[in-house]
Design a protein around this motif. Structure first.
Motif, PDB file in Angstrom:
ATOM      1  N   GLU A   1       0.838  -1.205   0.000  1.00 28.27           N
ATOM      2  CA  GLU A   1       0.000   0.000   0.000  1.00 28.27           C
ATOM      3  C   GLU A   1       0.872   1.253   0.000  1.00 28.27           C
ATOM      4  O   GLU A   1       0.549   2.254  -0.637  1.00 28.27           O
ATOM      5  N   LEU A   2       2.013   1.185   0.700  1.00 30.55           N
ATOM      6  CA  LEU A   2       2.924   2.328   0.722  1.00 30.55           C
ATOM      7  C   LEU A   2       3.556   2.550  -0.638  1.00 30.55           C
ATOM      8  O   LEU A   2       3.727   3.692  -1.093  1.00 30.55           O
ATOM      9  N   ARG A   3       3.902   1.458  -1.338  1.00 23.60           N
ATOM     10  CA  ARG A   3       4.485   1.594  -2.670  1.00 23.60           C
ATOM     11  C   ARG A   3       3.449   2.072  -3.684  1.00 23.60           C
ATOM     12  O   ARG A   3       3.786   2.780  -4.635  1.00 23.60           O
ATOM     13  N   ARG A   4       2.191   1.701  -3.493  1.00 20.38           N
ATOM     14  CA  ARG A   4       1.168   2.064  -4.470  1.00 20.38           C
ATOM     15  C   ARG A   4       0.764   3.521  -4.334  1.00 20.38           C
ATOM     16  O   ARG A   4       0.675   4.248  -5.326  1.00 20.38           O
ATOM     17  N   ARG A   8       1.840   6.458   4.060  1.00 19.94           N
ATOM     18  CA  ARG A   8       1.941   5.469   5.123  1.00 19.94           C
ATOM     19  C   ARG A   8       0.667   5.474   5.970  1.00 19.94           C
ATOM     20  O   ARG A   8       0.181   6.553   6.350  1.00 19.94           O
ATOM     21  N   PRO A   9       0.100   4.314   6.297  1.00 22.87           N
ATOM     22  CA  PRO A   9      -1.076   4.288   7.183  1.00 22.87           C
ATOM     23  C   PRO A   9      -0.735   4.875   8.558  1.00 22.87           C
ATOM     24  O   PRO A   9       0.401   4.807   9.021  1.00 22.87           O
ATOM     25  N   ARG A  10      -1.733   5.460   9.204  1.00 24.56           N
ATOM     26  CA  ARG A  10      -1.525   6.084  10.503  1.00 24.56           C
ATOM     27  C   ARG A  10      -2.644   5.668  11.444  1.00 24.56           C
ATOM     28  O   ARG A  10      -3.675   5.118  11.024  1.00 24.56           O
ATOM     29  N   SER A  11      -2.447   5.934  12.715  1.00 23.76           N
ATOM     30  CA  SER A  11      -3.416   5.552  13.737  1.00 23.76           C
ATOM     31  C   SER A  11      -3.606   6.713  14.706  1.00 23.76           C
ATOM     32  O   SER A  11      -2.700   7.532  14.887  1.00 23.76           O
ATOM     33  N   PRO A  12      -4.753   6.818  15.348  1.00 28.08           N
ATOM     34  CA  PRO A  12      -5.024   7.926  16.284  1.00 28.08           C
ATOM     35  C   PRO A  12      -4.378   7.699  17.644  1.00 28.08           C
ATOM     36  O   PRO A  12      -5.059   7.599  18.667  1.00 28.08           O
ATOM     37  N   GLU A  13      -3.063   7.629  17.664  1.00 27.77           N
ATOM     38  CA  GLU A  13      -2.308   7.440  18.899  1.00 27.77           C
ATOM     39  C   GLU A  13      -1.149   8.421  18.923  1.00 27.77           C
ATOM     40  O   GLU A  13      -0.497   8.658  17.905  1.00 27.77           O
ATOM     41  N   ARG A  38      -8.084   0.846  -2.104  1.00 30.66           N
ATOM     42  CA  ARG A  38      -7.094   0.437  -1.116  1.00 30.66           C
ATOM     43  C   ARG A  38      -7.297  -1.022  -0.736  1.00 30.66           C
ATOM     44  O   ARG A  38      -8.413  -1.479  -0.510  1.00 30.66           O
ATOM     45  N   LYS A  39      -6.181  -1.733  -0.655  1.00 29.86           N
ATOM     46  CA  LYS A  39      -6.218  -3.154  -0.318  1.00 29.86           C
ATOM     47  C   LYS A  39      -5.814  -3.424   1.130  1.00 29.86           C
ATOM     48  O   LYS A  39      -5.870  -4.558   1.588  1.00 29.86           O
ATOM     49  N   ASN A  40      -5.380  -2.384   1.826  1.00 26.68           N
ATOM     50  CA  ASN A  40      -5.006  -2.536   3.225  1.00 26.68           C
ATOM     51  C   ASN A  40      -6.273  -2.497   4.076  1.00 26.68           C
ATOM     52  O   ASN A  40      -6.931  -1.456   4.178  1.00 26.68           O
ATOM     53  N   ILE A  41      -6.624  -3.616   4.674  1.00 26.15           N
ATOM     54  CA  ILE A  41      -7.870  -3.743   5.426  1.00 26.15           C
ATOM     55  C   ILE A  41      -7.536  -4.126   6.863  1.00 26.15           C
ATOM     56  O   ILE A  41      -6.740  -5.035   7.102  1.00 26.15           O
ATOM     57  N   GLU A  42      -8.154  -3.433   7.799  1.00 27.12           N
ATOM     58  CA  GLU A  42      -8.025  -3.770   9.216  1.00 27.12           C
ATOM     59  C   GLU A  42      -9.370  -4.298   9.710  1.00 27.12           C
ATOM     60  O   GLU A  42     -10.413  -3.679   9.486  1.00 27.12           O
ATOM     61  N   PHE A  43      -9.325  -5.436  10.385  1.00 23.95           N
ATOM     62  CA  PHE A  43     -10.539  -6.071  10.888  1.00 23.95           C
ATOM     63  C   PHE A  43     -10.619  -5.861  12.399  1.00 23.95           C
ATOM     64  O   PHE A  43      -9.658  -6.126  13.126  1.00 23.95           O
ATOM     65  N   LEU A  44     -11.762  -5.388  12.851  1.00 22.36           N
ATOM     66  CA  LEU A  44     -12.042  -5.234  14.274  1.00 22.36           C
ATOM     67  C   LEU A  44     -13.040  -6.324  14.668  1.00 22.36           C
ATOM     68  O   LEU A  44     -14.188  -6.313  14.229  1.00 22.36           O
ATOM     69  N   PHE A  45     -12.581  -7.275  15.462  1.00 20.96           N
ATOM     70  CA  PHE A  45     -13.398  -8.436  15.816  1.00 20.96           C
ATOM     71  C   PHE A  45     -14.129  -8.170  17.131  1.00 20.96           C
ATOM     72  O   PHE A  45     -13.522  -7.761  18.130  1.00 20.96           O
ATOM     73  N   VAL A  46     -15.431  -8.408  17.112  1.00 20.26           N
ATOM     74  CA  VAL A  46     -16.290  -8.207  18.276  1.00 20.26           C
ATOM     75  C   VAL A  46     -17.021  -9.516  18.544  1.00 20.26           C
ATOM     76  O   VAL A  46     -17.687 -10.053  17.644  1.00 20.26           O
TER      77      VAL A  46
END
Length: 530
Positions: A1-4, A8-13, A38-46
Motif C-alpha cells: 500500500e505504501l508503494r502504491r 503510510r497508514p496512521r493511527s489515532p495514537e 485500497r487493499k489494506n484492510i483492518e478487521f475489528l473483531f467483536v
C-alpha cells in the motif's frame, strides 16, 4: 500500500491523536476512487454471546450496545466524542480528484466569529475597567460583558457537549433508553438507536480515510440457539437493520445450529408472509452459508486434547508430554535436510487455487456451458454460489481431491465439477441430501458393495418412492428445492456425478445444511421400524 500510494497508514495514537482531532474539527472527509481501491484492510473483531444478554427484555439492544462499546474502546473515547459534536459525514467525490479532505469553511467562519467577538468583548471590558476616564462608563462595561458572555458561552457549550459525550457513552445512552419505564411505549426509541448506529458508521468511514485503510467490524454471534424464540428473531432483525445500508462496514458471523434456530423462527411472528418456513428466512438472511462437515479423526483428537487440558489433575501429564514432543521435534530436525519440505506442509500453492477459482467462474460466465442454465435468478442465491465456490475449491486442493467419474459433460476439469456441485447443493438441497443419505446408508449396511461408479441419479430413482412417502415431515425442506425436471436433467445428462464423486465432495461441501440429511436419516430409521 505504501508503494502504491506513497502514503503510510496512521493511527489515532500519540501525535496521530492530535492530528485526528484537528481533522475532526476543521475538515470534511471525501471518499475518493483511490480510497475505494485500497487493499489494506483492518478487521475489528467483536464477540457477542447472546446467552449473556438472554435475561434482558431486548436482546438486540445488547447487540447494538456491544458494537458501540467495542468501537469506542478500539479508537478511544475522545475522537468519537469530538465526532458527535464537530464531525462531518463523509461524502463521495464528484470526480477523480485524489483530494480526501475539504476545509469546513462554515466551521472556520463560526470559530473565527466567536473568537473575534470574544476578543472584542474582552478588549471593550478591559478598556472600560482600566483606561482612566472611561472607567465610569457603565455602557461599555455592559456591552463588553454581554459580548464576552455570549461568545464565551458558545465556546463553552461546544466544550460541554464534547465532555458530555466523553462521559456518557453510546452504550450508556441505549441502556438508559431501555431501562426507562416508558420503554414499551416510546415511539421514537428505534429512531434514536438508529441515529446512534448511523453516527457510528459515519465515524468508521471518517477513520477509514484518516488511517488510510479500509475498516471492517466483524461481529461473531454465538449461543443464539440457547435463547428464547422471540429473542432469536429480534437478533436476526437487528442484523438485517444494521446491514440495511449498502455501505455499512459490518460483517456478521452467525454461529448457530439450524435445526434449533429454524423451529424458533417458525414459532414467532416474523415468518408471516414466508409460509412459516424458517429455512426460507435463513436463506434470505445469510449471504455466505458455511455448514461445518462431520468431524474427522484428527479433529476429534484435537478436541479431546483440548478437553483434557481443562482438567487440573492431568496438567502434570500434559507438561511431560509436551517435553517429550519437543525432544522428538529437535531430533527430527537434526536428522532431516534443511531443504526437505515439512511433512504437514501444503501440497498446493495459492496461485493454483486462484487459477482454479477463475476457471470455475469462467464456466459460470460461459453461455455455451450447460452450467450457466442452472444459475438461480434470485440475487441472494447467486451471491451464495459465488461466495462458496472459492472455499470449496481451496478445501478440495488442500485435501488433494480427485474425481472418480470419467467425464462430466464436455470438460472433465475439477473447477467445473466443483462449481457444478456447489450449484447442485444450492438449488436442490433436499434432493441432494436424500441421495447422500441413501448412499451413506448403503455403504454402512453393505460395505463390500462397490458403488463408486454408480450414478447419483440411479440412486435417487431407486429411493424415490420412499422419499414420496416422507413428503409431509419434509415439507419445509422440499420447498427449498428448485425445478424437479431441471434436477433430472442436471444429474442424468449434463453432470452425471457418481458415488465416488459424492464421497470426494461431501467432505468439502459447506453450502449444504447437514442437519437436513441427519433428519432424513432419522425418518428413514423410524419408517423402517414401522
Amino acid at each position: 500500500e505504501l508503494r502504491r500510494g506513497h502514503q503510510r497508514p496512521r493511527s489515532p495514537e500519540g501525535w496521530g491523536l492530535l492530528l485526528a482531532l484537528w481533522y475532526l474539527a476543521f475538515y470534511e472527509p471525501v471518499i475518493t476512487e483511490g480510497h475505494l481501491r485500497r487493499k489494506n484492510i483492518e478487521f475489528l473483531f467483536v464477540r457477542f454471546s447472546a446467552w449473556q444478554f438472554a435475561g434482558c427484555d431486548k436482546l438486540w439492544a445488547g447487540l447494538v450496545t456491544t458494537l458501540c462499546h467495542s468501537v469506542r474502546r478500539h479508537f478511544g473515547a475522545l475522537p468519537l466524542s469530538v465526532f458527535h459534536v464537530l464531525g462531518a459525514r463523509p461524502r463521495f467525490a464528484s470526480g477523480f480528484s485524489p483530494q480526501e479532505w475539504v476545509l469546513k469553511r462554515g466551521t472556520c467562519l463560526k470559530l473565527w466569529a466567536f473568537l473575534s467577538a470574544l476578543a472584542a468583548g474582552l478588549s471593550i471590558l478591559l478598556v472600560a475597567l482600566l483606561v482612566p476616564g472611561v472607567t465610569e462608563s457603565r455602557a461599555l462595561k455592559v456591552v463588553g460583558s454581554a459580548v464576552t458572555s455570549l461568545s464565551g458561552s458558545g465556546l463553552a457549550l461546544g466544550a460541554f457537549s464534547v465532555l458530555k459525550n466523553l462521559v456518557v457513552s453510546e452504550k450508556q445512552k441505549i441502556e438508559r433508553l431501555t431501562n426507562s419505564e416508558r420503554f414499551a411505549s416510546q415511539l421514537g426509541f428505534m429512531s434514536k438507536v438508529r441515529k446512534e448506529v448511523e453516527a457510528l458508521v459515519d465515524f468508521l468511514s471518517f477513520m477509514e480515510i484518516f488511517e488510510r485503510r479500509r475498516l471492517r467490524v466483524v461481529l461473531e454471534i454465538t449461543s443464539l440457539d440457547l435463547c428464547y424464540p422471540e429473542k432469536v428473531a429480534g437478533v436476526l432483525n437487528a442484523i438485517n437493520t444494521l446491514l440495511s445500508d449498502a455501505n455499512t462496514p459490518f460483517i456478521f458471523i452467525l454461529a448457530v445450529d439450524p435445526s434449533v434456530i429454524v423451529p424458533c423462527l417458525e414459532q414467532t411472528g416474523c415468518m408471516k408472509g414466508l409460509a412459516d418456513n424458517g429455512y426460507l428466512y435463513l436463506n434470505r438472511t445469510v449471504t455466505l452459508p458455511f455448514s461445518i462437515p462431520d468431524m474427522g479423526s484428527r479433529s476429534r483428537l484435537r478436541c479431546l486434547e483440548a478437553a483434557v487440558q481443562t482438567r487440573e489433575d492431568l496438567m502434570y501429564r500434559i507438561i511431560t508430554t509436551n517435553v517429550a514432543k519437543c525432544q522428538r521435534m529437535v531430533a527430527a530436525a537434526a536428522s532431516s535436510s534443511s531443504s526437505s519440505p515439512p511433512p504437514g506442509g501444503p501440497r498446493w500453492h495459492d496461485a493454483d487455487a486462484v487459477r482454479c477459482i477463475h476457471a470455475a467462474f469462467s464456466c459460470l460466465h460461459d453461455a455455451s456451458d450447460p452450467l450457466a442454465r442452472y444459475l438461480p435468478t434470485h440475487g441472494a442465491h447467486v451471491r451464495r454460489i459465488v461466495n462458496t465456490i472459492p472455499i470449496t475449491l481451496r478445501l478440495l486442493l488442500h485435501r488433494g481431491g480427485t474425481l472418480g467419474t470419467p467425464t462430466l459433460g464436455t470438460t472433465p476439469t475439477l473447477p467445473r465439477a466443483a462449481a457444478a456441485w456447489v450449484v447442485l447443493a444450492d438449488q436442490w438441497p433436499c434432493r441432494l441430501s436424500w441421495v447422500l443419505q441413501c448412499l451413506e446408508d448403503a455403504w454402512q449396511s453393505q460395505p463390500e458393495l462397490d458403488l463408486t461408479t454408480k450414478p447419483l441419479w440411479s440412486i435417487f430413482q431407486e429411493n424415490l418412492a420412499e422419499l414420496s412417502g416422507l413428503r409431509q415431515p419434509l415439507h419445509n425442506v422440499l420447498s427449498l428445492d428448485g425445478d424437479p425436471e431441471l434436477f433430472q436433467t442436471f444429474l442424468a445428462k449434463d453432470f452425471p456425478f457418481g458415488a465416488g464423486d459424492a464421497r470426494v465432495f461431501l467432505g468439502v461441501t459447506v453450502n449444504l445444511d447437514h442437519s437436513i440429511r441427519h433428519k432424513m436419516g432419522l425418518l428413514r430409521s423410524l419408517n423402517r421400524l414401522q
